[in-house]
Scaffold this motif. Structure first.
Motif, PDB file in Angstrom:
ATOM      1  N   PHE A 197       1.312  -0.995   0.129  1.00 10.01           N
ATOM      2  CA  PHE A 197       0.156  -0.073  -0.209  1.00 10.01           C
ATOM      3  C   PHE A 197       1.177   1.241   0.456  1.00 10.01           C
ATOM      4  O   PHE A 197       0.847   2.563  -0.878  1.00 10.01           O
ATOM      5  CB  PHE A 197      -0.692   0.276   1.068  1.00 10.01           C
ATOM      6  CG  PHE A 197      -2.549  -0.799   1.378  1.00 10.01           C
ATOM      7  CD1 PHE A 197      -2.774  -0.360   0.376  1.00 10.01           C
ATOM      8  CD2 PHE A 197      -1.843  -1.854   1.757  1.00 10.01           C
ATOM      9  CE1 PHE A 197      -4.294  -1.366   0.684  1.00 10.01           C
ATOM     10  CE2 PHE A 197      -3.284  -3.657   1.616  1.00 10.01           C
ATOM     11  CZ  PHE A 197      -3.832  -2.776   0.980  1.00 10.01           C
ATOM     12  N   VAL A 259      -4.793  -3.045  -5.852  1.00 12.13           N
ATOM     13  CA  VAL A 259      -4.594  -1.420  -4.868  1.00 12.13           C
ATOM     14  C   VAL A 259      -4.046  -0.956  -6.079  1.00 12.13           C
ATOM     15  O   VAL A 259      -4.717   0.316  -5.421  1.00 12.13           O
ATOM     16  CB  VAL A 259      -3.171  -2.472  -3.612  1.00 12.13           C
ATOM     17  CG1 VAL A 259      -2.658  -1.262  -2.955  1.00 12.13           C
ATOM     18  CG2 VAL A 259      -3.524  -3.432  -2.931  1.00 12.13           C
ATOM     19  N   ILE A 328     -10.079  -2.692   0.608  1.00  5.03           N
ATOM     20  CA  ILE A 328      -8.822  -1.951  -0.350  1.00  5.03           C
ATOM     21  C   ILE A 328      -8.968  -0.703  -0.989  1.00  5.03           C
ATOM     22  O   ILE A 328      -7.645   0.272   0.065  1.00  5.03           O
ATOM     23  CB  ILE A 328      -8.445  -3.188  -1.364  1.00  5.03           C
ATOM     24  CG1 ILE A 328      -8.080  -4.039  -1.212  1.00  5.03           C
ATOM     25  CG2 ILE A 328      -6.864  -1.940  -1.927  1.00  5.03           C
ATOM     26  CD1 ILE A 328      -7.696  -5.306  -2.204  1.00  5.03           C
ATOM     27  N   VAL A 332      -6.306   2.317   0.938  1.00  2.00           N
ATOM     28  CA  VAL A 332      -5.860   2.981   0.119  1.00  2.00           C
ATOM     29  C   VAL A 332      -6.022   4.415   0.959  1.00  2.00           C
ATOM     30  O   VAL A 332      -5.574   5.097   0.488  1.00  2.00           O
ATOM     31  CB  VAL A 332      -6.083   2.846  -1.409  1.00  2.00           C
ATOM     32  CG1 VAL A 332      -5.367   4.177  -2.143  1.00  2.00           C
ATOM     33  CG2 VAL A 332      -5.429   1.685  -1.797  1.00  2.00           C
TER      34      VAL A 332
END
Length: 360
Positions: A197, A259, A328, A332
């Motif tokens: 990430f 991601v 996700i 992020v």
């Protein structure tokens, strides 16, 4: 003089046959041990419900959710745990020593927490990972034997036995929730933390180890927290180990691709650097804390799929995992906010180790 756990009854001198948690009749007091990503997520879940929450940590935490009381105590020592948990109804064990000190400290930490819970007549909810199972050739389920061959996995197995033995002996009420590799807000020191990430929001290539084509279950920390809170509420959870609900299992490659799609960044093709387990063991690839996870490299050299059917069958849809793409995206967004705020310096890996390969 303070010293690590020997005997909770000898040290506390308390008879806990009548549980204060059962006779107080007041608003439930929740005590969360540890202010890492899991502990903080548990606190947030509880505060959203308007619960009374206290955080027990060794040092002043950098952050606590609004309304959470801070208590400083090293609960490795049972007498300090007894004092810190005195008014507790439910204690959530979300603490862990530094990775390189797990074998030496984790069992005594767990014994100290059990002693404090016993003295308070409270209920204990333990957050665990899966490393006590060791290498497996099938999907991971709660009935697997503890077959870890490394010291950290063996330490976690010992901790689980300490908790469940205390429950079986009638000293405490306890339940255990287990999760796979974490991701989510505040999760930096994870195999998909800064390495994936953090790299994505910085426009760099992700760094993973093992074979990214293999299926691997990842646990979203807010889902883990919701499951732990539920386990603490349900009598039928007591004396049992539970794999918490997870989003769908995909390959690590697919996870990383999601991601980068959420970050809307293309660092160039290929955008995954993968290293075999031996490269991790030799070092020079990941941050120092993650090097300590080399004992778990087998989890990335074979499919690693976690079954959570027991939890779902027992509790239905009480805890529905966040859809993978949503989880996700939320993670992020948190990493982007930290980058924009420039609160911490990401972990930068300048070179890949010998044996690393580039992967699409």
């Amino acid at each position: 003089m303070d010293k690590p756990y020997e005997s909770s009854r000898d040290l506390t001198g308390l008879d806990t046959a009548l549980s204060p948690a059962r006779v107080r009749g007041t608003m439930t007091q929740h005590v969360v041990v540890g202010a890492g990503p899991v502990g903080l997520a548990v606190m947030e879940q509880l505060r959203e419900r308007g619960a009374d929450v206290a955080a027990v940590t060794r040092h002043d935490p950098d952050f606590l959710p609004e309304g959470v009381e801070s208590r400083l105590a090293d609960v490795l020592y049972p007498d300090r745990a007894v004092a810190a948990f005195a008014d507790a109804d439910i204690v959530y064990h979300c603490a862990k020593p530094p990775y390189d000190q797990w074998p030496e400290l984790f069992p005594d930490l767990t014994r100290g927490i059990v002693a404090g819970v016993e003295a308070a007549g409270a209920r204990l909810v333990v957050a665990e990972n899966l490393c006590m199972y060791g290498p497996v050739q099938a999907r991971l389920s709660e009935d697997l034997p503890y077959a870890a061959t490394g010291p950290k996995g063996q330490a976690r197995a010992e901790c689980a036995d300490i908790v469940l033995d205390a429950h079986e002996a009638g000293r405490i009420e306890a339940t255990i929730g287990r999760a796979s590799d974490f991701f989510g807000p505040r999760v930096r020191e994870s195999v998909v933390g800064e390495q994936v990430f953090g790299a994505a929001v910085a426009g760099k290539r992700a760094k993973v180890f093992g074979d990214p084509r293999l299926a691997h279950t990842y646990t979203y920390v807010p889902d883990f927290a919701r499951a732990l809170v539920l386990l603490g509420e349900r009598d039928e959870a007591l004396g049992e180990v539970w794999h918490v609900p997870n989003p769908e299992t995909v390959s690590t490659r697919r996870f990383v691709n999601l991601v980068y799609e959420a970050a809307d960044i293309d660092p160039g093709f290929p955008h995954i650097i993968a290293a075999p387990g031996v490269a991790l063991t030799l070092g020079g690839y990941l941050s120092a804390p993650l090097k300590e996870l080399s004992e778990m490299r087998y989890a990335f050299e074979e499919p690693y799929v976690v079954r959570d059917a027991k939890f779902r069958e027992a509790f239905g849809d009480a805890v529905e995992p966040t859809p993978l793409e949503d989880a996700i995206a939320e993670t992020v967004a948190w990493f982007e906010s930290q980058r924009e705020a420039d609160e911490t310096e990401p972990i930068h890996i300048e070179t890949a180790p010998e044996g690393a390969t580039e992967s699409a």
